[in-house]
Design a protein around this motif. Structure first.
Motif, short mmCIF file in Angstrom:
data_model
loop_
_atom_site.label_atom_id
_atom_site.label_comp_id
_atom_site.label_asym_id
_atom_site.label_seq_id
_atom_site.Cartn_x
_atom_site.Cartn_y
_atom_site.Cartn_z
N LEU A 14 0.83 -1.21 0.00
CA LEU A 14 0.00 0.00 0.00
C LEU A 14 0.87 1.26 0.00
O LEU A 14 0.51 2.27 -0.62
CB LEU A 14 -0.95 -0.02 1.21
CG LEU A 14 -2.00 1.07 1.28
CD1 LEU A 14 -2.87 1.13 0.03
CD2 LEU A 14 -2.90 0.88 2.52
N TYR A 70 -6.02 3.81 6.53
CA TYR A 70 -6.18 2.42 6.09
C TYR A 70 -5.85 1.57 7.31
O TYR A 70 -4.68 1.45 7.69
CB TYR A 70 -5.22 2.10 4.94
CG TYR A 70 -5.53 2.89 3.68
CD1 TYR A 70 -6.31 2.34 2.67
CD2 TYR A 70 -5.06 4.20 3.51
CE1 TYR A 70 -6.60 3.05 1.52
CE2 TYR A 70 -5.35 4.92 2.37
CZ TYR A 70 -6.13 4.35 1.37
OH TYR A 70 -6.42 5.07 0.23
N LEU A 124 -5.07 -1.48 8.69
CA LEU A 124 -4.64 -2.84 8.35
C LEU A 124 -4.17 -3.61 9.58
O LEU A 124 -4.07 -4.84 9.54
CB LEU A 124 -3.47 -2.80 7.35
CG LEU A 124 -3.61 -1.97 6.07
CD1 LEU A 124 -2.37 -2.15 5.21
CD2 LEU A 124 -4.84 -2.40 5.29
N LEU A 158 -10.82 3.23 6.25
CA LEU A 158 -11.11 1.90 5.71
C LEU A 158 -10.85 0.86 6.79
O LEU A 158 -9.73 0.75 7.28
CB LEU A 158 -10.23 1.59 4.49
CG LEU A 158 -10.63 0.30 3.78
CD1 LEU A 158 -11.81 0.55 2.83
CD2 LEU A 158 -9.48 -0.29 2.99
N VAL A 173 -10.54 -2.96 7.46
CA VAL A 173 -10.36 -4.19 6.69
C VAL A 173 -10.92 -5.38 7.46
O VAL A 173 -10.41 -5.74 8.52
CB VAL A 173 -8.87 -4.40 6.35
CG1 VAL A 173 -8.66 -5.75 5.67
CG2 VAL A 173 -8.38 -3.28 5.44
N THR A 185 -14.46 -3.54 4.50
CA THR A 185 -14.30 -4.62 3.51
C THR A 185 -14.56 -5.97 4.15
O THR A 185 -14.47 -6.12 5.38
CB THR A 185 -12.87 -4.67 2.90
OG1 THR A 185 -11.98 -5.24 3.87
CG2 THR A 185 -12.39 -3.31 2.48
N SER A 216 -12.50 -8.93 3.07
CA SER A 216 -11.43 -9.32 2.15
C SER A 216 -11.23 -10.83 2.18
O SER A 216 -11.21 -11.43 3.26
CB SER A 216 -10.13 -8.62 2.54
OG SER A 216 -10.35 -7.23 2.59
N VAL A 230 -4.52 -3.92 -2.75
CA VAL A 230 -4.28 -2.51 -2.40
C VAL A 230 -4.98 -1.57 -3.38
O VAL A 230 -5.47 -0.51 -2.99
CB VAL A 230 -2.78 -2.15 -2.23
CG1 VAL A 230 -2.14 -2.97 -1.14
CG2 VAL A 230 -2.01 -2.28 -3.50
N TYR A 271 -8.49 -1.31 -2.10
CA TYR A 271 -8.62 -0.47 -0.90
C TYR A 271 -8.57 1.02 -1.27
O TYR A 271 -9.32 1.84 -0.76
CB TYR A 271 -7.51 -0.80 0.12
CG TYR A 271 -7.64 -2.19 0.72
CD1 TYR A 271 -8.76 -2.98 0.48
CD2 TYR A 271 -6.66 -2.71 1.55
CE1 TYR A 271 -8.88 -4.26 1.02
CE2 TYR A 271 -6.77 -3.98 2.11
CZ TYR A 271 -7.87 -4.74 1.84
OH TYR A 271 -7.98 -6.00 2.39
N TYR A 272 -7.66 1.32 -2.19
CA TYR A 272 -7.52 2.72 -2.62
C TYR A 272 -8.80 3.20 -3.30
O TYR A 272 -9.33 4.27 -2.98
CB TYR A 272 -6.32 2.83 -3.57
CG TYR A 272 -6.12 4.21 -4.12
CD1 TYR A 272 -5.57 5.21 -3.31
CD2 TYR A 272 -6.51 4.53 -5.42
CE1 TYR A 272 -5.41 6.50 -3.81
CE2 TYR A 272 -6.34 5.81 -5.91
CZ TYR A 272 -5.80 6.79 -5.10
OH TYR A 272 -5.65 8.06 -5.58
#
Ligand code: GDD
Length: 326
Positions: A20, A72, A74, A115, A117, A170, A172, A223, A226-227
């Motif tokens: 990312l 983000y 993560l 975001l 995840v 998300t 994922s 990635v 996500y963007y």
């Protein structure tokens, strides 16, 4: 002068975080990243900070200082296997960590886009009834990792509803690529094959449940997704992120072995099995396709070969270091 957008990546030293950074750098972001135990090595593209997200005071301080435009999130205890061994730790990092982050965003920068995840594991038993559940389907998570990720999505929805935070979530599916930890199946198999190729003496690969099937995406597709989601996704919504295809683990193992010239013996290791396991996952991706420009681009076979070549290089480097010490 152009003012760059500021992005904060939690868990920046992890597998997805490393990729990312590249994506956000290309997009001209000023990048900050937090890491629990990773190096603060010299990467001019990113300002790295040590942070334990379970520590509210430190989290609040860092968010207050950076006030990013985008986060983000993560950072996570991301292994299903480890969540069976460390359920409390998994819950602290994945649930309390998220609450600490969102409380800090609420206080310092409530307009920040976040975001969260999550995981396909959240669907759990639902996969038995519906092989490709949409985001609207009910979830029945069946391990602690999955439960914490499902909890995270409930927490996210609550902060959107109650405090109008700009959160997108998300679910994922599995991802893969060079640099992934060998905790995860493809990296695990590739590392073992690379070690066998180097030593040639003991050509045995140890594996767990080969009967399950998973949906894999190249980490670069992940990635990109996500963007695009932070750019174009709808606040308060959850998006499946996967390829839409499912592969049996035995099929992937055979593919990896076929990349080697050696006769490799496969041995089942019962310790690699989990107490409960989803049989097959496959992503229904019409929502992300209709809301964003994102499309999966990379070919899984090539990604697996890249991952094997990554491990080939890594095990040789390790051996050379050992030889120098002797
Ligand atoms: N790790 C591992 N090692 N898994 C094996 C092995 C082995 O030797 N042999 C078979 N498997 C099977 C596991 O039982 C599981 O069914 C599948 O391979 C994938 O295992 P992992 O790579 O450990 O991933 P996961 O599916 O449990 O979880 C990953 O994907 C989730 C999304 O679906 C992680 O990346 C999670 O963070 C992610 O949310």
């Amino acid at each position: 002068m152009e003012i760059k957008k500021r992005a904060l990546i939690t868990g920046v030293s992890g597998f997805v975080g490393k990729y990312l950074i590249g994506k956000l750098y290309e997009e001209n972001y000023e990048i900050f990243g937090t890491t629990l135990s990773g190096d603060l090595y010299d990467d001019p593209r990113v300002t790295k900070l040590h942070l334990d997200l379970t520590d509210y005071y430190s989290t609040n301080k860092i968010i207050g200082e950076i006030e990013p435009d985008e986060i983000y999130h993560l950072a996570s205890q991301s292994s299903v296997k480890i969540s069976w061994e460390k359920p409390q730790f998994t819950t602290e990092v994945n649930s309390i960590g998220t609450i600490n982050l969102l409380e800090s965003v609420k206080e310092h920068c409530p307009k920040t886009k976040v975001l969260l995840v999550g995981s396909s594991e959240e669907y759990g038993e639902t996969f038995k009834i519906n092989k490709q559940p949409t985001e609207e389907e009910k979830c029945f998570p069946n391990n602690m990792y999955a439960i914490t990720k499902y909890t995270q999505s409930l927490i996210g929805k609550m902060y959107v509803k109650a405090y109008h935070l700009n959160i997108i979530m998300t679910r994922s599916f599995n991802h893969v690529g060079p640099e992934q930890s060998p905790q995860f199946v493809i990296s695990d198999f590739c590392k073992q094959v690379a070690e066998i190729e180097l030593l040639e003496s003991n050509p045995i690969i140890y594996v767990g449940n080969l009967e399950s099937a998973r949906d894999f995406l190249d980490v670069r597709d992940v990635v990109n997704a996500y963007y695009e989601l932070l750019k174009e996704g709808t606040v308060g919504e959850i998006y499946n992120v996967g390829s839409g295809k499912s592969y049996k683990i035995s099929e992937l193992l055979n593919k990896i072995i076929s990349f080697s010239n050696l006769d490799i013996i496969v041995k089942i290791d019962k310790n690699k099995f989990r107490p409960v396991e989803i049989e097959e996952t496959s992503a229904e991706i019409s929502k992300i396709i209709s809301d964003t420009k994102w499309r999966p681009q990379y070919n899984l076979e090539e990604t697996i070969l890249n991952t094997l070549n990554f491990w080939r290089k890594k095990v040789i480097e390790k051996q050379m270091k050992l030889n120098r010490k002797l």
